[in-house]
Design an enzyme around this catalytic site. Sequence first.
Site, PDB file in Angstrom:
ATOM      1  N   LYS A 195       0.857  -1.180   0.000  1.00 50.99           N
ATOM      2  CA  LYS A 195       0.000   0.000   0.000  1.00 50.99           C
ATOM      3  C   LYS A 195       0.893   1.229   0.000  1.00 50.99           C
ATOM      4  O   LYS A 195       1.720   1.412   0.891  1.00 50.99           O
ATOM      5  CB  LYS A 195      -0.882  -0.028   1.247  1.00 50.99           C
ATOM      6  CG  LYS A 195      -1.761   1.195   1.402  1.00 50.99           C
ATOM      7  CD  LYS A 195      -2.743   0.985   2.522  1.00 50.99           C
ATOM      8  CE  LYS A 195      -3.580   2.206   2.773  1.00 50.99           C
ATOM      9  NZ  LYS A 195      -4.526   1.980   3.881  1.00 50.99           N
ATOM     10  N   LYS A 248      -2.267  -1.481  -3.772  1.00 51.84           N
ATOM     11  CA  LYS A 248      -3.140  -0.320  -3.656  1.00 51.84           C
ATOM     12  C   LYS A 248      -2.344   0.956  -3.738  1.00 51.84           C
ATOM     13  O   LYS A 248      -1.328   1.041  -3.041  1.00 51.84           O
ATOM     14  CB  LYS A 248      -3.845  -0.418  -2.295  1.00 51.84           C
ATOM     15  CG  LYS A 248      -4.766   0.716  -1.985  1.00 51.84           C
ATOM     16  CD  LYS A 248      -5.336   0.527  -0.615  1.00 51.84           C
ATOM     17  CE  LYS A 248      -6.087   1.776  -0.239  1.00 51.84           C
ATOM     18  NZ  LYS A 248      -6.415   1.784   1.152  1.00 51.84           N
TER      19      LYS A 248
HETATM   20  C1  PBG Z   1      -7.081   2.877   5.789  1.00 51.22           C
HETATM   21  C2  PBG Z   1      -7.583   2.801   4.406  1.00 51.22           C
HETATM   22  C3  PBG Z   1      -7.524   3.813   3.453  1.00 51.22           C
HETATM   23  C4  PBG Z   1      -8.115   3.298   2.300  1.00 51.22           C
HETATM   24  C5  PBG Z   1      -8.529   2.003   2.575  1.00 51.22           C
HETATM   25  N1  PBG Z   1      -8.177   1.708   3.891  1.00 51.22           N
HETATM   26  C6  PBG Z   1      -7.067   5.207   3.550  1.00 51.22           C
HETATM   27  C7  PBG Z   1      -5.730   5.572   3.997  1.00 51.22           C
HETATM   28  O1  PBG Z   1      -4.809   4.755   4.054  1.00 51.22           O
HETATM   29  O2  PBG Z   1      -5.580   6.742   4.315  1.00 51.22           O
HETATM   30  C8  PBG Z   1      -8.267   4.041   1.004  1.00 51.22           C
HETATM   31  C9  PBG Z   1      -9.240   3.498   0.030  1.00 51.22           C
HETATM   32  C10 PBG Z   1      -9.619   4.450  -1.047  1.00 51.22           C
HETATM   33  O3  PBG Z   1      -9.025   5.533  -1.228  1.00 51.22           O
HETATM   34  O4  PBG Z   1     -10.580   4.122  -1.758  1.00 51.22           O
HETATM   35  N2  PBG Z   1      -7.837   2.167   6.692  1.00 51.22           N
END
Ligand code: PBG
Length: 325
Positions: A195, A248
């Site tokens: 991520k 991601k």
């Molecule tokens: C954190 C989380 C995030 C997303 C999914 N889980 C946001 C972040 O890391 O700030 C983002 C998903 C998206 O942008 O659609 N729990």
Amino acid sequence: MHFPIVRPRRLRATPTLRDMVRETQLNPQDFIYPLFAVHGEAVRRLVSSMPGVYQLSVDQLVREAEECHALGIPAVILFGVPAHKDAQGSENFSDDGIVQSAVRAIKAALPQLIVIADVCMCEYTDHGHCGVVRDGQIDNDATLEILQRAAVSYARAGADIVAPSGMMDGMVAAIRSALDEAGFATVSILSYAIKYASAFYSPFREAAEGAPKFGDRKTHQMDPANAREALRELELDIQEGADMVMVKPALPYLDIVYRVRQATHVPVAAYNVSGEYAMVKAAAANGWLDERAVVLELLTSIKRAGADLILTYHAKDAARWLAGM
Ligand code: PBG
């Protein structure tokens, strides 16, 4: 032996021929639909930066889950907006927390639908960080204990899969051992293994009300410039027991999806995140892009790169379009 003997256009001549030689086939079974759970009754609150996406109370979530099921979408992933936020994010591991209630209601109505619970602290903490904050820093190992409690609580509510998204070191091993100890050896882990610290999450932070109140997430999420490091994160999460891994965001990282697909035998998911969705919706609303054609092209590109599963806010629309609706 080239032109005029070889003519690639021969196989593009008719729709049926093109269908026959198509290499990548997008299906509703590829999709996982994200849902945002809030307290209350009959709540359907539009997320302004994500047209078509709502914060939903449990009664509405069940309807949404039924719609997904009817469209052939096999799974939903739940994010929760708690009633109260505090330093530990207590509602995250409370058996009557919003996600726990949503999981129970959806599984009661639709036992066949796969329910995934995202496991992170950012939506639950008053500071909006993904971990326990000590002296302005995120304490990795103290955070693991909370993630363990949250994951076990989601499993107890009936979640089929837990998906840790906070990029804490050791989170998969910690959650695996806690689940096993609590008697949930059959609950799977979909790790957000790779991520990136991306600017494409901002609409999600409105939807899940989880923006950090100070600083950023760069000490745990990955540097967008790094690709080899993705393989290292992958390796570690597989060793720790991840059943599936996620990359991601998706579209700016298709090279990473491809590399991860080559490097592992476990299912690979890609998250077509909120900012990717918002860009398409904004352009479509202005009449600048044909939404249907663009969405199907983008989702196909994610699958072609190697994703087995795609988390996407377009899931319901795309499933309808694939069914010719
Ligand atoms: C954190 C989380 C995030 C997303 C999914 N889980 C946001 C972040 O890391 O700030 C983002 C998903 C998206 O942008 O659609 N729990």
